[in-house]
Design an enzyme around this catalytic site. Sequence first.
Site, PDB file in Angstrom:
ATOM      1  N   LYS A 192       0.848  -1.185   0.000  1.00 56.83           N
ATOM      2  CA  LYS A 192       0.000   0.000   0.000  1.00 56.83           C
ATOM      3  C   LYS A 192       0.884   1.235   0.000  1.00 56.83           C
ATOM      4  O   LYS A 192       1.786   1.370   0.825  1.00 56.83           O
ATOM      5  CB  LYS A 192      -0.917   0.029   1.223  1.00 56.83           C
ATOM      6  CG  LYS A 192      -1.815   1.263   1.280  1.00 56.83           C
ATOM      7  CD  LYS A 192      -2.744   1.224   2.479  1.00 56.83           C
ATOM      8  CE  LYS A 192      -2.090   1.634   3.777  1.00 56.83           C
ATOM      9  NZ  LYS A 192      -1.807   3.099   3.863  1.00 56.83           N
ATOM     10  N   ASP A 196      -3.497   4.318  -1.826  1.00 57.94           N
ATOM     11  CA  ASP A 196      -4.431   4.709  -0.770  1.00 57.94           C
ATOM     12  C   ASP A 196      -4.421   6.222  -0.587  1.00 57.94           C
ATOM     13  O   ASP A 196      -3.756   6.746   0.310  1.00 57.94           O
ATOM     14  CB  ASP A 196      -4.019   3.985   0.522  1.00 57.94           C
ATOM     15  CG  ASP A 196      -4.858   4.364   1.721  1.00 57.94           C
ATOM     16  OD1 ASP A 196      -6.015   4.782   1.530  1.00 57.94           O
ATOM     17  OD2 ASP A 196      -4.346   4.237   2.854  1.00 57.94           O
ATOM     18  N   LYS A 227      -7.545   8.058  -0.789  1.00 58.89           N
ATOM     19  CA  LYS A 227      -8.854   8.400  -0.208  1.00 58.89           C
ATOM     20  C   LYS A 227      -9.455   9.672  -0.805  1.00 58.89           C
ATOM     21  O   LYS A 227      -9.760  10.634  -0.095  1.00 58.89           O
ATOM     22  CB  LYS A 227      -8.738   8.554   1.314  1.00 58.89           C
ATOM     23  CG  LYS A 227      -8.241   7.316   2.052  1.00 58.89           C
ATOM     24  CD  LYS A 227      -8.223   7.569   3.556  1.00 58.89           C
ATOM     25  CE  LYS A 227      -7.684   6.388   4.334  1.00 58.89           C
ATOM     26  NZ  LYS A 227      -6.230   6.217   4.158  1.00 58.89           N
ATOM     27  N   ASP A 251     -14.007  14.686  -3.117  1.00 56.09           N
ATOM     28  CA  ASP A 251     -14.157  16.022  -3.676  1.00 56.09           C
ATOM     29  C   ASP A 251     -15.432  16.032  -4.511  1.00 56.09           C
ATOM     30  O   ASP A 251     -16.191  15.060  -4.498  1.00 56.09           O
ATOM     31  CB  ASP A 251     -12.925  16.390  -4.520  1.00 56.09           C
ATOM     32  CG  ASP A 251     -12.615  17.883  -4.494  1.00 56.09           C
ATOM     33  OD1 ASP A 251     -13.557  18.681  -4.718  1.00 56.09           O
ATOM     34  OD2 ASP A 251     -11.455  18.249  -4.250  1.00 56.09           O
ATOM     35  N   THR A 291     -10.637   3.502  10.881  1.00 61.78           N
ATOM     36  CA  THR A 291     -10.513   2.637  12.060  1.00 61.78           C
ATOM     37  C   THR A 291     -10.122   3.420  13.315  1.00 61.78           C
ATOM     38  O   THR A 291     -10.184   2.882  14.423  1.00 61.78           O
ATOM     39  CB  THR A 291      -9.500   1.506  11.827  1.00 61.78           C
ATOM     40  OG1 THR A 291      -8.268   2.064  11.361  1.00 61.78           O
ATOM     41  CG2 THR A 291     -10.023   0.514  10.809  1.00 61.78           C
ATOM     42  N   ARG A 342       2.820  -1.185  10.815  1.00 65.03           N
ATOM     43  CA  ARG A 342       3.898  -1.232  11.806  1.00 65.03           C
ATOM     44  C   ARG A 342       4.245  -2.620  12.328  1.00 65.03           C
ATOM     45  O   ARG A 342       5.427  -2.887  12.599  1.00 65.03           O
ATOM     46  CB  ARG A 342       3.553  -0.288  12.967  1.00 65.03           C
ATOM     47  CG  ARG A 342       3.720   1.180  12.608  1.00 65.03           C
ATOM     48  CD  ARG A 342       3.054   2.121  13.601  1.00 65.03           C
ATOM     49  NE  ARG A 342       1.601   2.119  13.445  1.00 65.03           N
ATOM     50  CZ  ARG A 342       0.776   2.937  14.095  1.00 65.03           C
ATOM     51  NH1 ARG A 342       1.261   3.809  14.963  1.00 65.03           N
ATOM     52  NH2 ARG A 342      -0.523   2.886  13.898  1.00 65.03           N
TER      53      ARG A 342
END
Length: 232
Positions: free
Chosen positions: A32, A59, A61, A64, A119, A211
């Site tokens: 990603k 990614d 997002k 608009d 999330t 991570r």
Amino acid sequence: MGKDVIIACDFDSAEKTFAFLDKFTGKKPFVKIGMELYYAEGPSIVKEIKARGHKIFLDLKLHDIPNTVKKAMAVLSRLDVDMTNLHAAGTKRMMEAAIEGLTRPDGTRPMLIAVTQLTSTDQESMENDLLIKEPIDKVVMHYASCAKESGLDGVVCSPLEAEKVHDTCGKGFVTVTPGVRFADGDVGDQKRVMTPEQAKLIGSDYIVVGRPITAAADPVAAYERCVAEFVD
């Protein structure tokens, strides 16, 4: 459609990204590319990673007005990514425009998925900050249904919601789930989390892991552990 683990390459430079990816001398993982890396390096980083043989989830997002999203998606479709996304909160009209822009002249396009609720969002922050008073799972299912009706392939959702998304929108509607952590790991700033094994059991199609892999002492071993728990 097979399950897969997507590594979130949340780095701020090409140098750090390739130092990380160079560790993977065997299987090339699905990766990603998020805002941090894309804004730091631009489209060239997408092309370089793709040339190395990786599948890419871009990614960014998008959110608009419909015409702006349509034009932006037309540009992103030329980068030959495998998956990209937008915010379902942009409305059906925006999502339909995104599909139109993303579809190439030959009829092909990357997979397009919608973000329902991040999330990091919980019921309290959704009510207090967004003034959305409905239960969060109801909001997520409504956004997912709107995405499906707009022609999208799936949604980004918490792993806690993946099973219900499939119940609501069908098994073929893809669920891409961040907020995945090992059982013995730190949850960081995510509020709705699940382990790879749990995500597999409830039917997530893709998990996005950052991570726990990128900050691991042995990233390749951590990735292989994820694959073993989620895919195998």
